[in-house]
Design a protein around this motif. Structure first.
Motif, PDB file in Angstrom:
ATOM      1  N   ASN A   1       0.852  -0.983   0.054  1.00  0.00           N
ATOM      2  CA  ASN A   1       0.195   0.049   0.090  1.00  0.00           C
ATOM      3  C   ASN A   1       0.898   1.315  -0.083  1.00  0.00           C
ATOM      4  N   ILE A   2       2.170   1.236  -0.135  1.00  0.00           N
ATOM      5  CA  ILE A   2       3.141   2.520   0.056  1.00  0.00           C
ATOM      6  C   ILE A   2       3.757   2.518  -1.364  1.00  0.00           C
ATOM      7  N   ILE A   3       3.609   3.672  -1.977  1.00  0.00           N
ATOM      8  CA  ILE A   3       3.861   3.889  -3.312  1.00  0.00           C
ATOM      9  C   ILE A   3       4.834   5.186  -3.231  1.00  0.00           C
ATOM     10  N   TRP A   4       6.302   4.923  -3.598  1.00  0.00           N
ATOM     11  CA  TRP A   4       7.166   5.838  -3.586  1.00  0.00           C
ATOM     12  C   TRP A   4       7.410   6.307  -5.059  1.00  0.00           C
ATOM     13  N   TYR A   5       7.608   7.635  -5.119  1.00  0.00           N
ATOM     14  CA  TYR A   5       8.239   8.172  -6.751  1.00  0.00           C
ATOM     15  C   TYR A   5       9.230   9.212  -6.387  1.00  0.00           C
ATOM     16  N   THR A   6       9.947   9.390  -7.608  1.00  0.00           N
ATOM     17  CA  THR A   6      10.607  10.604  -7.439  1.00  0.00           C
ATOM     18  C   THR A   6      10.379  11.857  -8.214  1.00  0.00           C
ATOM     19  N   THR A   7      10.997  12.845  -8.080  1.00  0.00           N
ATOM     20  CA  THR A   7      10.578  13.901  -8.889  1.00  0.00           C
ATOM     21  C   THR A   7      10.249  13.931 -10.379  1.00  0.00           C
ATOM     22  N   GLU A   8      11.215  13.121 -10.956  1.00  0.00           N
ATOM     23  CA  GLU A   8      10.986  12.841 -12.349  1.00  0.00           C
ATOM     24  C   GLU A   8       9.760  11.900 -12.731  1.00  0.00           C
ATOM     25  N   GLU A   9       9.333  11.163 -11.681  1.00  0.00           N
ATOM     26  CA  GLU A   9       8.401  10.018 -11.996  1.00  0.00           C
ATOM     27  C   GLU A   9       7.137  10.687 -11.642  1.00  0.00           C
ATOM     28  N   MET A  10       6.833  11.954 -11.289  1.00  0.00           N
ATOM     29  CA  MET A  10       5.828  12.250 -10.361  1.00  0.00           C
ATOM     30  C   MET A  10       4.427  12.092 -11.325  1.00  0.00           C
ATOM     31  N   ARG A  11       4.738  12.308 -12.634  1.00  0.00           N
ATOM     32  CA  ARG A  11       3.528  12.554 -13.542  1.00  0.00           C
ATOM     33  C   ARG A  11       2.956  11.157 -14.019  1.00  0.00           C
ATOM     34  N   THR A  12       3.937  10.129 -13.886  1.00  0.00           N
ATOM     35  CA  THR A  12       3.444   8.837 -14.382  1.00  0.00           C
ATOM     36  C   THR A  12       3.419   7.842 -13.103  1.00  0.00           C
ATOM     37  N   LYS A  13       4.137   7.808 -12.523  1.00  0.00           N
ATOM     38  CA  LYS A  13       4.223   6.373 -11.643  1.00  0.00           C
ATOM     39  C   LYS A  13       3.223   6.360 -10.738  1.00  0.00           C
ATOM     40  N   PRO A  14       2.691   7.388  -9.765  1.00  0.00           N
ATOM     41  CA  PRO A  14       1.728   7.315  -8.846  1.00  0.00           C
ATOM     42  C   PRO A  14       0.341   6.904  -9.539  1.00  0.00           C
ATOM     43  N   SER A  15       0.324   7.292 -10.697  1.00  0.00           N
ATOM     44  CA  SER A  15      -1.159   6.871 -11.346  1.00  0.00           C
ATOM     45  C   SER A  15      -1.171   5.601 -11.746  1.00  0.00           C
ATOM     46  N   TYR A  16       0.089   5.071 -12.186  1.00  0.00           N
ATOM     47  CA  TYR A  16       0.409   3.789 -12.968  1.00  0.00           C
ATOM     48  C   TYR A  16       0.246   2.924 -11.691  1.00  0.00           C
ATOM     49  N   MET A  17       0.717   3.138 -10.333  1.00  0.00           N
ATOM     50  CA  MET A  17       0.837   2.266  -9.396  1.00  0.00           C
ATOM     51  C   MET A  17      -0.452   2.227  -8.714  1.00  0.00           C
ATOM     52  N   VAL A  18      -1.282   3.298  -8.631  1.00  0.00           N
ATOM     53  CA  VAL A  18      -2.433   3.012  -8.112  1.00  0.00           C
ATOM     54  C   VAL A  18      -3.473   2.281  -9.055  1.00  0.00           C
ATOM     55  N   THR A  19      -3.328   2.666 -10.271  1.00  0.00           N
ATOM     56  CA  THR A  19      -4.048   1.856 -11.293  1.00  0.00           C
ATOM     57  C   THR A  19      -3.772   0.192 -11.124  1.00  0.00           C
ATOM     58  N   LYS A  20      -2.554  -0.123 -10.942  1.00  0.00           N
ATOM     59  CA  LYS A  20      -2.127  -1.422 -10.835  1.00  0.00           C
ATOM     60  C   LYS A  20      -2.866  -2.044  -9.312  1.00  0.00           C
ATOM     61  N   LEU A  21      -2.517  -1.316  -8.331  1.00  0.00           N
ATOM     62  CA  LEU A  21      -3.052  -1.726  -7.145  1.00  0.00           C
ATOM     63  C   LEU A  21      -4.662  -1.883  -7.164  1.00  0.00           C
ATOM     64  N   PHE A  22      -5.469  -1.122  -7.645  1.00  0.00           N
ATOM     65  CA  PHE A  22      -6.906  -1.272  -7.762  1.00  0.00           C
ATOM     66  C   PHE A  22      -7.262  -2.213  -8.902  1.00  0.00           C
ATOM     67  N   GLU A  23      -6.598  -2.753  -9.930  1.00  0.00           N
ATOM     68  CA  GLU A  23      -6.757  -3.580 -10.857  1.00  0.00           C
ATOM     69  C   GLU A  23      -6.830  -5.143 -10.288  1.00  0.00           C
ATOM     70  N   ARG A  24      -6.017  -5.263  -9.225  1.00  0.00           N
ATOM     71  CA  ARG A  24      -5.787  -6.491  -8.409  1.00  0.00           C
ATOM     72  C   ARG A  24      -7.163  -7.206  -8.187  1.00  0.00           C
ATOM     73  N   GLU A  25      -7.266  -8.627  -8.204  1.00  0.00           N
ATOM     74  CA  GLU A  25      -8.213  -9.318  -7.504  1.00  0.00           C
ATOM     75  C   GLU A  25      -8.640  -9.168  -6.283  1.00  0.00           C
ATOM     76  N   GLY A  26      -9.561  -9.318  -5.597  1.00  0.00           N
ATOM     77  CA  GLY A  26      -9.834  -9.257  -4.328  1.00  0.00           C
ATOM     78  C   GLY A  26     -10.311  -8.080  -3.876  1.00  0.00           C
ATOM     79  N   LYS A  27     -10.143  -7.716  -2.534  1.00  0.00           N
ATOM     80  CA  LYS A  27     -10.726  -6.468  -1.689  1.00  0.00           C
ATOM     81  C   LYS A  27      -9.643  -5.263  -2.018  1.00  0.00           C
ATOM     82  N   LYS A  28     -10.291  -4.269  -2.264  1.00  0.00           N
ATOM     83  CA  LYS A  28      -9.488  -3.130  -2.510  1.00  0.00           C
ATOM     84  C   LYS A  28      -9.345  -2.163  -1.446  1.00  0.00           C
ATOM     85  N   PRO A  29      -8.105  -1.296  -1.599  1.00  0.00           N
ATOM     86  CA  PRO A  29      -8.069  -0.401  -0.414  1.00  0.00           C
ATOM     87  C   PRO A  29      -9.452   0.627  -0.513  1.00  0.00           C
ATOM     88  N   THR A  30      -9.625   1.353   0.616  1.00  0.00           N
ATOM     89  CA  THR A  30     -10.689   2.244   0.465  1.00  0.00           C
ATOM     90  C   THR A  30     -10.539   3.702   0.748  1.00  0.00           C
TER      91      THR A  30
END
Length: 374
Positions: free
Chosen positions: A239-268
């Motif tokens: 549940n902990i997502i890290w990113y750098t200055t250079e990654e801020m426009r892409t990585k947070p959104s990408y990682m959140v998408t992958k996290l909520f696409e997983r099977e099972g219960k989702k974070p709230t």
């Protein structure tokens, strides 16, 4: 050396950089005229022009038949100047224009002029700016540090400011190695407050999105973890997502998408490093067909324009932008009045965080909260 810059000017910049890089003290030897002629294959006229200007600007002094030496740079300052340098990571950042407004409200009243610089959060750019400032007539500096969590190669430049008697104050974060004056927000307390708010709404599966190349991100993460521990909520590494200055426009959104696409219960719920990241995360969640706050509650930081202009009104930790700018300017005036004591007796202010609750967070149904823990 740059081709379009006059040779004597290039030589001047090289010698200034050498003095700073080697941390030379008053009376330490610098290059002689002959050494510079031989090293750079320049004419005696070019070398003398560079050395003459450096001597006039208070960087060096020369003794006939003896050599060239580092001058007492503190004596080179003009105390009649009315220039204050303000250095920011992003000049168009959604927070800093308001901070600058607060700074200007205080400085302009006293007849000071702001010289505004922008590092784009690049250490090399910060070095270039500091080098440039050291050649100018500056009364003091307000600076937002670049990538404050990383080891730095620019500390000698701040030592040079000290030698020249130019006080500075950090804003939003600071380089701990310098033990400087600063005005910051309690970012750890803000991380705790944001996470606690979600826990009290019933959330137990809470994602944290944090920037790892500045101290603000690391401290907000610490507050997030402390809240989970104090309330007995299990910390999930995924549940902990890290990113750098250079990654801020892409990585947070990408990682959140992958996290909520997983099977099972989702974070709230999600705690985001700042409001800008929160908006991009909300966009990613909506692309998955999720609703804010019905499916996911979101908390941001900084209480920026993003928090109120979007159709999702964002719950956010308040950043006292203009007031922090005003305070930074007032503290800088105190440091100027203190003279050399400004470097021995730093002034430190840490602003207590407050939470502005809006419609991006909501309570969670009991059965959903129980399910998210399984």
């Amino acid at each position: 050396m740059a081709a379009n810059v006059p040779k004597y000017q290039q030589l001047k910049e090289y010698i200034i950089e050498y003095i700073i890089r080697e941390n030379l003290n008053t009376h330490d030897p610098v290059f002689t005229e002959s050494e510079l002629i031989n090293r750079f294959h320049m004419s005696r006229h070019t070398v003398r022009k560079a050395l003459d200007e450096l001597e006039n600007e208070g960087w060096i002094y020369r003794k006939q038949g003896v050599g060239t030496f580092c001058a007492d740079r503190s004596a080179a300052r003009s105390f009649d100047c009315k220039n204050i340098a303000v250095i920011t990571t992003y000049i168009n950042d959604y927070i800093f224009p308001r901070i600058i407004k607060g700074v200007d409200q205080v400085l302009s009243k006293e007849g000071y002029t702001i010289l505004l610089y922008n590092t784009n959060n690049r250490i090399e750019r910060e070095i270039d700016i500091l080098e440039n400032i050291l050649t100018k007539n500056i009364k003091g500096i307000i600076i937002e540090p670049t990538k404050s969590a990383l080891p730095h190669i620019n500390l000698n430049y701040f030592e040079e400011l000290k030698k020249k008697g130019i006080p500075y104050i950090f804003i939003n974060s600071y380089y701990d190695e310098l033990k400087p004056s600063y005005i910051i927000q309690d970012d750890e307390g803000g991380g705790f407050l944001a996470t606690e708010h979600l826990i009290k709404l019933g959330h137990r599966d809470i994602v944290g999105v944090f920037k790892n190349d500045d101290n603000q991100g690391l401290n907000r993460y610490k507050g997030y973890v402390r809240a989970l521990r104090e309330y007995g909520v299990r910390i999930k590494e995924d549940n902990i997502i890290w990113y750098t200055t250079e990654e801020m426009r892409t990585k947070p959104s990408y990682m959140v998408t992958k996290l909520f696409e997983r099977e099972g219960k989702k974070p709230t719920a999600i705690v985001c490093y700042n409001d800008q990241i929160a908006m991009w995360v909300i966009e990613a969640l909506r692309n998955l067909g999720l609703s804010i706050p019905d499916d996911v509650s979101i908390v941001g930081f900084d209480d920026s324009d993003y928090a109120v202009l979007s159709d999702v009104k964002l719950t956010s930790i308040i950043h006292p932008k203009e007031e922090m700018g005003r305070q930074a300017a007032k503290i800088l005036f105190k440091l100027i009045d203190m003279g050399r004591k400004a470097f021995e007796e730093p002034i430190n202010i840490c602003v207590k965080p407050e939470l502005k609750v809006r419609s991006s967070t909501a309570g969670i149904q009991v059965e959903k909260a129980i399910g998210s823990q399984s």
